[in-house]
Write an enzyme that holds these catalytic residues in place. Structure first.
Site, PDB file in Angstrom:
ATOM      1  N   ILE A   1      38.660  22.022 -15.172  1.00 15.16           N
ATOM      2  CA  ILE A   1      38.982  22.220 -13.751  1.00 15.16           C
ATOM      3  C   ILE A   1      40.410  22.743 -13.676  1.00 15.16           C
ATOM      4  O   ILE A   1      41.329  22.084 -14.171  1.00 15.16           O
ATOM      5  CB  ILE A   1      38.907  20.905 -12.942  1.00 15.16           C
ATOM      6  CG1 ILE A   1      37.548  20.212 -13.105  1.00 15.16           C
ATOM      7  CG2 ILE A   1      39.188  21.165 -11.461  1.00 15.16           C
ATOM      8  CD1 ILE A   1      37.526  18.802 -12.529  1.00 15.16           C
ATOM      9  N   HIS A   2      40.595  23.914 -13.074  1.00 13.14           N
ATOM     10  CA  HIS A   2      41.968  24.404 -12.966  1.00 13.14           C
ATOM     11  C   HIS A   2      42.240  25.213 -11.704  1.00 13.14           C
ATOM     12  O   HIS A   2      43.381  25.444 -11.351  1.00 13.14           O
ATOM     13  CB  HIS A   2      42.330  25.259 -14.183  1.00 13.14           C
ATOM     14  CG  HIS A   2      41.745  26.642 -14.124  1.00 13.14           C
ATOM     15  ND1 HIS A   2      40.439  26.916 -14.486  1.00 13.14           N
ATOM     16  CD2 HIS A   2      42.278  27.827 -13.726  1.00 13.14           C
ATOM     17  CE1 HIS A   2      40.207  28.199 -14.318  1.00 13.14           C
ATOM     18  NE2 HIS A   2      41.287  28.776 -13.856  1.00 13.14           N
ATOM     19  N   ARG A   3      41.210  25.643 -10.993  1.00 12.59           N
ATOM     20  CA  ARG A   3      41.434  26.560  -9.878  1.00 12.59           C
ATOM     21  C   ARG A   3      42.149  25.888  -8.717  1.00 12.59           C
ATOM     22  O   ARG A   3      41.953  24.701  -8.445  1.00 12.59           O
ATOM     23  CB  ARG A   3      40.106  27.163  -9.396  1.00 12.59           C
ATOM     24  CG  ARG A   3      39.563  28.188 -10.365  1.00 12.59           C
ATOM     25  CD  ARG A   3      38.434  28.998  -9.787  1.00 12.59           C
ATOM     26  NE  ARG A   3      38.020  30.010 -10.744  1.00 12.59           N
ATOM     27  CZ  ARG A   3      38.513  31.234 -10.792  1.00 12.59           C
ATOM     28  NH1 ARG A   3      39.408  31.614  -9.913  1.00 12.59           N
ATOM     29  NH2 ARG A   3      38.109  32.087 -11.703  1.00 12.59           N
TER      30      ARG A   3
ATOM     31  N   ARG B   1      48.962  21.233 -14.615  1.00  9.72           N
ATOM     32  CA  ARG B   1      49.028  21.033 -13.164  1.00  9.72           C
ATOM     33  C   ARG B   1      47.999  19.985 -12.722  1.00  9.72           C
ATOM     34  O   ARG B   1      48.289  19.115 -11.893  1.00  9.72           O
ATOM     35  CB  ARG B   1      48.782  22.356 -12.434  1.00  9.72           C
ATOM     36  CG  ARG B   1      48.897  22.247 -10.914  1.00  9.72           C
ATOM     37  CD  ARG B   1      48.663  23.576 -10.226  1.00  9.72           C
ATOM     38  NE  ARG B   1      47.286  24.008 -10.315  1.00  9.72           N
ATOM     39  CZ  ARG B   1      46.882  25.106 -10.960  1.00  9.72           C
ATOM     40  NH1 ARG B   1      47.741  25.870 -11.577  1.00  9.72           N
ATOM     41  NH2 ARG B   1      45.605  25.431 -10.992  1.00  9.72           N
TER      42      ARG B   1
ATOM     43  N   ASP C   1      35.046  25.351 -13.507  1.00  7.60           N
ATOM     44  CA  ASP C   1      35.325  26.307 -12.433  1.00  7.60           C
ATOM     45  C   ASP C   1      35.936  27.584 -12.987  1.00  7.60           C
ATOM     46  O   ASP C   1      36.405  28.438 -12.243  1.00  7.60           O
ATOM     47  CB  ASP C   1      36.218  25.679 -11.358  1.00  7.60           C
ATOM     48  CG  ASP C   1      37.590  25.253 -11.870  1.00  7.60           C
ATOM     49  OD1 ASP C   1      37.903  25.497 -13.044  1.00  7.60           O
ATOM     50  OD2 ASP C   1      38.364  24.666 -11.084  1.00  7.60           O
TER      51      ASP C   1
END
Length: 362
Positions: free
Chosen positions: A201-203, A235, A275
């Protein structure tokens, strides 16, 4: 003939990795890194894993708002391009580095090559969609990975003579990396083949703390049945820590992984939840069922085939669908049985076209 190749993030490094050595062989190549990704785990490790040479320029733009980051890139890239005077600038994909490279070159009347042209999610809320669309419309050579991307460009009025259907460099990069994977990596996490799922998950739209919490709550439910390995973007990790988002024991958080180790974990997983556009491609290449944690994707060709599946981001729907898959594993087998069009050689196709158009037609 001088080509300036501009990159700045993990996906660009990976997808350009089979192309960069070929460009060095056939052209005078200037390799420019914007510094959009600038940590060892998100950047340098990929140059090491993929055995790529050092960049000629590293611009160290770092983080910031989209405007701040892109503005810094444009100013620094303009200086480099005026100094180097390349005949062509090559960019890949849909990042801020891609956009900054294309717009700077275009303003300087330098021809632009866009690798992975024509991909569309048709969601203008995504910054990547804005980037990829604008880059396509200021490019001179548009290398489309599949027929859907080709047709998107034609529908938007891009002249057909600028568009080339070449295939997908991700396939070349993925198959190349699989030869380097150390199977012992599974032992590091006490994993067995197809006895765990992989998660990324990074978006931006998924990493606001409320949305991230919702997605991870769904994943926690799934870990009652199956281990899930989650290499965490810095992040994303900061948000998990700041908001004390619950993580179950069977959700295994790791630092970001190098490409060959990630590919190995992906290849041996039961399925992947992601994602990432790049992981959607890689899963198709490795024949791993891919459940997409988004409401839309720029890689609809795999979804339409039934190879990948859009899950969305609703907590209840994610949990219900994945639990159903675990109760009915024949559905996962059906996804594996579907044949995706996987063909190597996109990088060689690109080189051949560039040689013909840039050298032989001078």
């Amino acid at each position: 003939m001088k080509i300036a190749t501009i990159l700045g993030t993990r996906p660009e490094i990976i997808k350009l990795s089979p192309l960069i050595p070929l460009l060095d062989k056939e052209f005078e190549q200037v390799l420019i890194h914007t510094g959009q990704h600038y940590s060892y785990t998100m950047d340098e490790i990929f140059f090491e894993d993929l055995k790529l040479r050092d960049c000629d320029y590293t611009l160290n733009v770092g983080s910031g708002t989209h405007a701040q980051q892109t503005g810094k890139m444009i100013m620094k890239l303009e200086e480099v391009l005026l100094n180097e005077k390349p005949d062509v600038v090559l960019v890949q994909g849909d990042t801020n580095s891609t956009f900054a490279g294309a717009i700077t070159a275009s303003k300087l009347q330098i021809k632009v090559v866009h690798v992975e042209a024509g991909c569309r999610s048709f969601d203008r809320k995504m910054p990547e969609e804005i980037n990829r669309t604008l880059v396509d419309h200021c490019s001179d050579f548009l290398f489309a990975p599949d027929k859907k991307a080709f047709n998107n460009l034609v529908a938007e009025g891009v002249p057909r003579e600028k568009i080339y259907l070449v295939g997908n460099t991700s396939i070349d990069a993925c198959l190349r990396a699989m030869k380097l994977f150390n199977q012992d990596k599974l032992n590091d996490f006490s994993l067995e083949k197809e006895n765990y799922a992989l998660l990324t998950i990074h978006r931006q739209e998924n990493t606001g703390h409320e949305k991230l919490k919702e997605i991870l709550n769904a994943i926690n439910t799934i870990t009652d049945r199956l281990k899930v390995v989650f290499p965490v973007h810095l992040r994303t990790k900061n948000i998990i820590d700041e908001y004390e988002i619950q993580i179950n024991d069977n959700l295994i958080l790791t630092d970001p992984l190098g490409y060959k180790d990630f590919m190995g974990l992906l290849a041996n997983s039961k399925f992947v939840m992601t994602d990432s556009g790049g992981v959607q491609e890689e899963a198709a290449v490795l024949n791993v069922p891919c459940l997409i944690l988004r409401d839309n994707t720029e890689w609809m060709s795999y979804v339409e085939l039934g190879k990948n599946m859009l899950l969305g981001t609703d907590q209840r729907k994610i949990a219900e669908y994945v639990v159903d898959l675990l109760n009915n594993e024949g559905k996962l087998d059906d996804m594996k049985q579907i044949k995706a069009y996987i063909k190597e050689g996109a990088s060689e196709n690109i080189i051949s076209i560039l040689k013909t158009e840039l050298i032989f037609k001078q």
